[in-house]
Design a protein around this motif. Structure first.
Motif, PDB file in Angstrom:
ATOM      1  N   LEU A  25       0.826  -1.201   0.000  1.00 59.88           N
ATOM      2  CA  LEU A  25       0.000   0.000   0.000  1.00 59.88           C
ATOM      3  C   LEU A  25       0.864   1.257   0.000  1.00 59.88           C
ATOM      4  CD1 LEU A  25      -3.033   0.895   0.291  1.00 59.88           C
ATOM      5  CD2 LEU A  25      -2.554   1.086   2.721  1.00 59.88           C
ATOM      6  N   VAL A  26       1.866   1.306   0.853  1.00 61.42           N
ATOM      7  CA  VAL A  26       2.738   2.479   0.949  1.00 61.42           C
ATOM      8  C   VAL A  26       3.589   2.631  -0.316  1.00 61.42           C
ATOM      9  CG1 VAL A  26       4.668   3.503   2.225  1.00 61.42           C
ATOM     10  CG2 VAL A  26       2.760   2.468   3.468  1.00 61.42           C
ATOM     11  N   VAL A  27       4.132   1.530  -0.809  1.00 59.46           N
ATOM     12  CA  VAL A  27       4.986   1.584  -2.007  1.00 59.46           C
ATOM     13  C   VAL A  27       4.183   2.027  -3.231  1.00 59.46           C
ATOM     14  CG1 VAL A  27       6.327   0.168  -3.624  1.00 59.46           C
ATOM     15  CG2 VAL A  27       6.693  -0.059  -1.162  1.00 59.46           C
ATOM     16  N   LEU A  28       3.001   1.425  -3.436  1.00 57.45           N
ATOM     17  CA  LEU A  28       2.186   1.788  -4.600  1.00 57.45           C
ATOM     18  C   LEU A  28       1.698   3.233  -4.513  1.00 57.45           C
ATOM     19  CD1 LEU A  28       0.062  -1.465  -5.036  1.00 57.45           C
ATOM     20  CD2 LEU A  28       1.952  -0.686  -6.487  1.00 57.45           C
ATOM     21  N   GLY A  29       1.300   3.662  -3.326  1.00 59.88           N
ATOM     22  CA  GLY A  29       0.846   5.041  -3.148  1.00 59.88           C
ATOM     23  C   GLY A  29       1.954   6.041  -3.428  1.00 59.88           C
ATOM     24  N   THR A  30       3.143   5.753  -2.936  1.00 58.95           N
ATOM     25  CA  THR A  30       4.283   6.641  -3.172  1.00 58.95           C
ATOM     26  C   THR A  30       4.688   6.627  -4.644  1.00 58.95           C
ATOM     27  OG1 THR A  30       5.047   6.230  -0.918  1.00 58.95           O
ATOM     28  CG2 THR A  30       6.646   7.153  -2.454  1.00 58.95           C
ATOM     29  N   LEU A  31       4.667   5.456  -5.261  1.00 64.19           N
ATOM     30  CA  LEU A  31       5.042   5.333  -6.670  1.00 64.19           C
ATOM     31  C   LEU A  31       4.090   6.108  -7.579  1.00 64.19           C
ATOM     32  CD1 LEU A  31       6.857   4.136  -8.842  1.00 64.19           C
ATOM     33  CD2 LEU A  31       5.446   2.075  -8.777  1.00 64.19           C
TER      34      LEU A  31
END
Length: 124
Positions: A25-31
């Motif tokens: 969730l954090v990685v996709l949101g930041t990406l």
């Protein structure tokens, strides 16, 4: 590292259970946030910069005590708007937009998963 505290003395940062889905969730949101900022800078279009900043704000709020399960659904709506804006904008930078669309669809699925998981926890 100490928790940040507002004037009331309560901690702002919340405890997070770092499951693979949470990291995703954090990685996709930041990406997707970074991709929107890049597209906004590359095309000189402010709305992409603002949408990317809004996504990043959501990632930041995720780490705070202000996060609530309903915000997962707000995120789904927000990301759907991002996809619509890209389509209405003529799908410029098609390959980059396509990659971002795939990231956003994965993020939508992850947000739904987190919402259902939180809802199940409240029901039981």
């Amino acid at each position: 590292m100490s928790d940040l505290k507002p004037a009331s003395g309560r901690a702002i940062r919340r405890q997070i259970e770092w499951t693979p889905a949470c990291v995703l969730l954090v990685v996709l949101g930041t990406l997707t946030s970074a991709l929107h900022v890049y597209i906004g800078l590359r095309l000189s279009e402010v709305h992409f910069l603002l949408l990317g900043a809004g996504l990043f704000a959501g990632v930041v709020v995720f780490f705070t005590v202000f996060w609530r399960p309903i915000l997962h659904l707000v995120g789904v709506i927000y990301i759907t708007v991002l996809l619509i804006v890209w389509l209405l904008n003529g799908m410029r930078l098609f390959l980059l937009g396509f990659v971002d669309g795939v990231v956003q669809l994965c993020l939508i699925a992850t947000l739904f998963y987190h919402f259902l998981k939180a809802h199940r926890r409240r029901v039981t």
